[in-house]
Design a protein around this motif. Structure first.
Motif, PDB file in Angstrom:
ATOM      1  N   PHE A  15       0.919  -1.306   0.033  1.00 30.55           N
ATOM      2  CA  PHE A  15       0.205  -0.058  -0.114  1.00 30.55           C
ATOM      3  C   PHE A  15       0.742   1.170  -0.111  1.00 30.55           C
ATOM      4  O   PHE A  15       0.562   2.328  -0.676  1.00 30.55           O
ATOM      5  N   ALA A  16       1.786   1.315   0.936  1.00 36.44           N
ATOM      6  CA  ALA A  16       2.758   2.292   0.856  1.00 36.44           C
ATOM      7  C   ALA A  16       3.522   2.673  -0.520  1.00 36.44           C
ATOM      8  O   ALA A  16       3.638   3.897  -1.022  1.00 36.44           O
ATOM      9  N   LEU A  17       3.897   1.467  -1.300  1.00 37.75           N
ATOM     10  CA  LEU A  17       4.771   1.795  -2.543  1.00 37.75           C
ATOM     11  C   LEU A  17       3.632   2.144  -3.543  1.00 37.75           C
ATOM     12  O   LEU A  17       4.028   3.019  -4.432  1.00 37.75           O
ATOM     13  N   VAL A  18       2.206   1.681  -3.536  1.00 32.94           N
ATOM     14  CA  VAL A  18       1.425   2.456  -4.461  1.00 32.94           C
ATOM     15  C   VAL A  18       1.187   3.855  -4.195  1.00 32.94           C
ATOM     16  O   VAL A  18       1.227   4.706  -5.156  1.00 32.94           O
ATOM     17  N   LEU A  19       1.208   4.259  -2.787  1.00 32.11           N
ATOM     18  CA  LEU A  19       0.999   5.790  -2.511  1.00 32.11           C
ATOM     19  C   LEU A  19       2.299   6.331  -3.153  1.00 32.11           C
ATOM     20  O   LEU A  19       2.244   7.513  -3.615  1.00 32.11           O
ATOM     21  N   LEU A  20       3.511   5.764  -2.799  1.00 35.73           N
ATOM     22  CA  LEU A  20       4.684   6.466  -3.148  1.00 35.73           C
ATOM     23  C   LEU A  20       4.782   6.791  -4.686  1.00 35.73           C
ATOM     24  O   LEU A  20       5.103   7.702  -5.235  1.00 35.73           O
ATOM     25  N   TYR A  21       4.367   5.613  -5.326  1.00 38.13           N
ATOM     26  CA  TYR A  21       4.378   5.641  -6.936  1.00 38.13           C
ATOM     27  C   TYR A  21       3.299   6.672  -7.650  1.00 38.13           C
ATOM     28  O   TYR A  21       3.637   7.452  -8.387  1.00 38.13           O
ATOM     29  N   THR A  22       2.230   6.647  -6.872  1.00 37.20           N
ATOM     30  CA  THR A  22       1.133   7.578  -7.180  1.00 37.20           C
ATOM     31  C   THR A  22       1.557   9.106  -6.958  1.00 37.20           C
ATOM     32  O   THR A  22       1.432   9.768  -7.826  1.00 37.20           O
ATOM     33  N   ALA A  23       2.171   9.317  -5.825  1.00 38.34           N
ATOM     34  CA  ALA A  23       2.660  10.651  -5.542  1.00 38.34           C
ATOM     35  C   ALA A  23       3.611  11.031  -6.512  1.00 38.34           C
ATOM     36  O   ALA A  23       3.780  12.378  -7.026  1.00 38.34           O
ATOM     37  N   TYR A  24       4.687  10.124  -7.160  1.00 40.19           N
ATOM     38  CA  TYR A  24       5.798  10.576  -7.942  1.00 40.19           C
ATOM     39  C   TYR A  24       5.166  10.973  -9.137  1.00 40.19           C
ATOM     40  O   TYR A  24       5.366  12.060  -9.864  1.00 40.19           O
ATOM     41  N   ILE A  25       4.144  10.255  -9.696  1.00 43.13           N
ATOM     42  CA  ILE A  25       3.381  10.347 -10.971  1.00 43.13           C
ATOM     43  C   ILE A  25       2.543  11.612 -10.956  1.00 43.13           C
ATOM     44  O   ILE A  25       2.748  12.378 -11.801  1.00 43.13           O
ATOM     45  N   ALA A  26       2.137  11.935  -9.935  1.00 40.98           N
ATOM     46  CA  ALA A  26       1.430  13.267  -9.710  1.00 40.98           C
ATOM     47  C   ALA A  26       1.975  14.505  -9.750  1.00 40.98           C
ATOM     48  O   ALA A  26       1.452  15.598  -9.892  1.00 40.98           O
ATOM     49  N   THR A  27       3.524  14.363  -9.559  1.00 41.69           N
ATOM     50  CA  THR A  27       4.131  15.544  -9.499  1.00 41.69           C
ATOM     51  C   THR A  27       4.402  16.118 -10.764  1.00 41.69           C
ATOM     52  O   THR A  27       4.509  17.166 -10.956  1.00 41.69           O
ATOM     53  N   VAL A  28       4.055  15.253 -11.891  1.00 39.24           N
ATOM     54  CA  VAL A  28       4.302  15.807 -13.242  1.00 39.24           C
ATOM     55  C   VAL A  28       3.176  16.700 -13.697  1.00 39.24           C
ATOM     56  O   VAL A  28       3.415  17.805 -14.256  1.00 39.24           O
ATOM     57  N   PRO A  29       1.909  16.148 -13.588  1.00 36.24           N
ATOM     58  CA  PRO A  29       0.746  17.035 -13.966  1.00 36.24           C
ATOM     59  C   PRO A  29       0.874  18.201 -13.154  1.00 36.24           C
ATOM     60  O   PRO A  29       0.319  19.415 -13.505  1.00 36.24           O
ATOM     61  N   VAL A  30       0.954  18.188 -11.851  1.00 35.82           N
ATOM     62  CA  VAL A  30       0.763  19.344 -10.911  1.00 35.82           C
ATOM     63  C   VAL A  30       1.830  20.454 -11.318  1.00 35.82           C
ATOM     64  O   VAL A  30       1.542  21.616 -11.144  1.00 35.82           O
ATOM     65  N   ALA A  31       3.123  19.703 -11.551  1.00 33.20           N
ATOM     66  CA  ALA A  31       4.137  20.873 -11.898  1.00 33.20           C
ATOM     67  C   ALA A  31       3.837  21.633 -13.162  1.00 33.20           C
ATOM     68  O   ALA A  31       3.952  22.773 -13.177  1.00 33.20           O
TER      69      ALA A  31
END
Length: 211
Positions: A15-31
């Motif tokens: 679960f933590a790894l999924v959250l980490l991966y999701t957060a990483y991917i989310a930085t792209v559109p947010v930026a």
């Protein structure tokens, strides 16, 4: 019989790894959204930088964490996904700049983090010089292997120091045709890198105590 704490950690890890991966991917559109909507923002010491600078720095630290807890293949998959999103989410004027800056900086970050984590900062630097210097080759064999926690933190700092500069140079030149924002970019990302290194250090300290 496994301890309750061990069972809980093994259950939460995916679960933590999924959250980490999701957060990483989310930085792209947010930026890209931040850049499109806010343009340049103050980052301290009278300097300014494109608004997406902080999430770009966070992405580098998150990538190192993905590498640390899920392996190099997972990190490369995350980079590929992030690069595609960078191309799709950016406005037409920023798409190519965003894609190339993201891919180049993240791949450089992965390469450096891998080597520093495995060997330590000083040994990794000597290994880069070894093909050209007999003295460096001799020094490599004499270097002690530092504790993992020290190597991981050094890996975060060293890899981000290089990838931050690459990301800033490629993005600013391609997106704006100017390096005016370069000092602000590097300053803001340096803040986030130091924060990320502190987080990694605390995580390893906690993991060492739990072992």
């Amino acid at each position: 019989m496994p301890k309750t704490s061990d069972v809980l950690r093994s259950t939460l890890r995916p679960f933590a790894l999924v959250l980490l991966y999701t957060a990483y991917i989310a930085t792209v559109p947010v930026a890209n959204i931040l850049i499109d909507h806010f343009g340049a923002v103050p980052v301290g010491f009278g300097l300014t930088a494109p608004a997406g600078v902080f999430t770009a720095a966070v992405a580098l630290v998150l990538r190192d964490l993905i590498h640390e807890y899920s392996g190099r293949s997972a990190a490369l998959l995350a980079i590929a996904t992030g690069s595609l999103l960078s191309l799709l989410c950016a406005s037409p004027g920023l798409a190519v700049a965003s894609l190339l800056a993201f891919a180049v900086s993240e791949l450089a970050d992965t390469f450096l983090y891998t080597h520093v984590r495995a060997h330590g900062l000083k040994t990794a630097a000597l290994m880069l010089l070894a093909p050209y210097s007999a003295r460096a080759r001799s020094a490599v064999a004499r270097q002690p292997l530092r504790p993992l926690r020290a190597r991981v933190v050094s890996g975060v700092l060293a890899s981000n120091a290089v990838s931050v500069c690459l990301d800033s140079l490629v993005f600013l030149w391609l997106a704006f045709g100017s390096l005016t924002y370069l000092p602000g970019q590097i300053l803001a990302k340096a803040f986030m890198t130091l924060l990320g290194a502190a987080v990694v250090y605390l995580l390893h300290t906690r993991r060492a105590r739990a072992a």
